[in-house]
Design an enzyme around this catalytic site. Sequence first.
Site, PDB file in Angstrom:
ATOM      1  N   TYR A 168       0.838  -1.207   0.000  1.00  0.00           N
ATOM      2  CA  TYR A 168       0.000   0.000   0.000  1.00  0.00           C
ATOM      3  C   TYR A 168       0.875   1.259   0.000  1.00  0.00           C
ATOM      4  CZ  TYR A 168      -2.942   3.816   1.440  1.00  0.00           C
ATOM      5  OH  TYR A 168      -3.568   5.041   1.490  1.00  0.00           O
ATOM      6  N   ARG A 212       1.817   8.894  12.735  1.00  0.00           N
ATOM      7  CA  ARG A 212       1.459  10.168  13.379  1.00  0.00           C
ATOM      8  C   ARG A 212      -0.037  10.449  13.326  1.00  0.00           C
ATOM      9  NH1 ARG A 212       3.122  14.759   9.679  1.00  0.00           N
ATOM     10  NH2 ARG A 212       1.188  13.988   8.737  1.00  0.00           N
ATOM     11  N   ARG A 225     -10.556   5.226   7.747  1.00  0.00           N
ATOM     12  CA  ARG A 225      -9.747   4.427   6.827  1.00  0.00           C
ATOM     13  C   ARG A 225      -8.378   4.288   7.477  1.00  0.00           C
ATOM     14  NH1 ARG A 225      -8.541   5.153   1.236  1.00  0.00           N
ATOM     15  NH2 ARG A 225      -8.277   2.915   1.405  1.00  0.00           N
ATOM     16  N   PHE A 285      15.454  19.684  -1.485  1.00  0.00           N
ATOM     17  CA  PHE A 285      14.070  19.284  -1.718  1.00  0.00           C
ATOM     18  C   PHE A 285      13.808  17.879  -1.171  1.00  0.00           C
ATOM     19  CE2 PHE A 285      11.218  16.862  -4.514  1.00  0.00           C
ATOM     20  CZ  PHE A 285      10.043  17.574  -4.372  1.00  0.00           C
TER      21      PHE A 285
END
Length: 413
Positions: A168, A212, A225, A285
């Site tokens: 997932y 978290r 979910r 980044f």
Amino acid sequence: MGVLGALVKHPGDFYPLLKLKMAARHAEKQIPSEPHWAFCFSMLHKVSRSFALVIQQLDTKLRNAVCIFYLVLRALDTVEDDTSVATDVKVPILTDFYRHIYKHDWHFSCGTKEYKVLMDQFHLVSAAFLELEKGYQEAIEDITLRMGAGMAKFICKEVETVDDYDEYCHYVAGLVGLGLSKIFHAYGSEDLTPDSISNSMGLFLQKTNIIRDYLEDINEIPKSRMFWPHQIWSKYVNNLEDLKDEENSVKAVQCLNDMVTNALLHVDDCLKYMSALRDPAIFRFCAIPQIMAIGTLFLCYNNIEVFRGVVKMRRGLTAQVIDQTNSMADVYGAFYDFSCMLKAKVDSNDPNAQKTSSRLDSILKRCRDSGVLNKRKSYIIQNQSNYTPFLAVILFIILAIMLANMSPNWPNN
């Protein structure tokens, strides 16, 4: 703790916070004038302010591609997350989303607040997407196709095993890592990273978010979910929602620590990925979110507040991470410091204590073996401040004056 109290306790946060505020204002002024691009960058600032800041530091062509990539996947995620959308409606949208990004007039009303605006005005994102170079379009289309199919699969499938959990997270975040690697390669500044390494960059961030956000996700309306794998949480409670019950506090923390220990598996790959980057803006980044993730895992570990409220890094420390992350020495230093502090929280009575300590020891060794720990100044581990309330007043006055001077309504001299 209020802003003033936080500055008294952590006076080193003041200047980075000020710089972050100024950078945010500067980034807002750099928003392109064309309506579709203006919408995209304005929306980027609304859905992820800190992410928008690091995107804005990229070269223009790369910045535009990453912005659209992020918004396309954010829109896809909005469809997946909206539990009010019926499954028979949601699944076809997810699987066909890679086609919708080429349509000038497609939109789908779902989500809330700024995410609803993004979905209602998605044709403006498509207009910007269609102006990207072919290589960027192909990378974004490929990842959108694969992610939409993976999301659709897990709409109808529970996360039972740790393998399901990894699968997932691959679909919703690992593929982001793969896509970014393709975009960086198409830009011409970076080598194409092996998929397994790119995948770990996404998995580390996604697993941190899943850990978290337990309470927010379990309380989702109209229905929750959840993506904590049954294989892990069933060792501690009968039902996943039982973790938030006060009588299960000990078991809840043990389950939480198990989840954090699982996430630590990806750190070595993340460090490998970042150490191979050559472009300084691309490096920042990529590196800033990874440091934020290890910092968040440190805060979450052994912390019952994950099941009671919101656990996140203080804004001042976030500002310091953004300000002081410029090299691998900074990355190794941050991972070393947060791992040291996390290890100090490990309780020998925890069922996974040995496994957690072993994984942390591996991270610490990797950081020490880099040979660059002495080249940075730690902003994470520091002594408590002895500053007086008087200093707090001075800091508050200075901050108020500086922010007033940055205000567009401030009188001209």
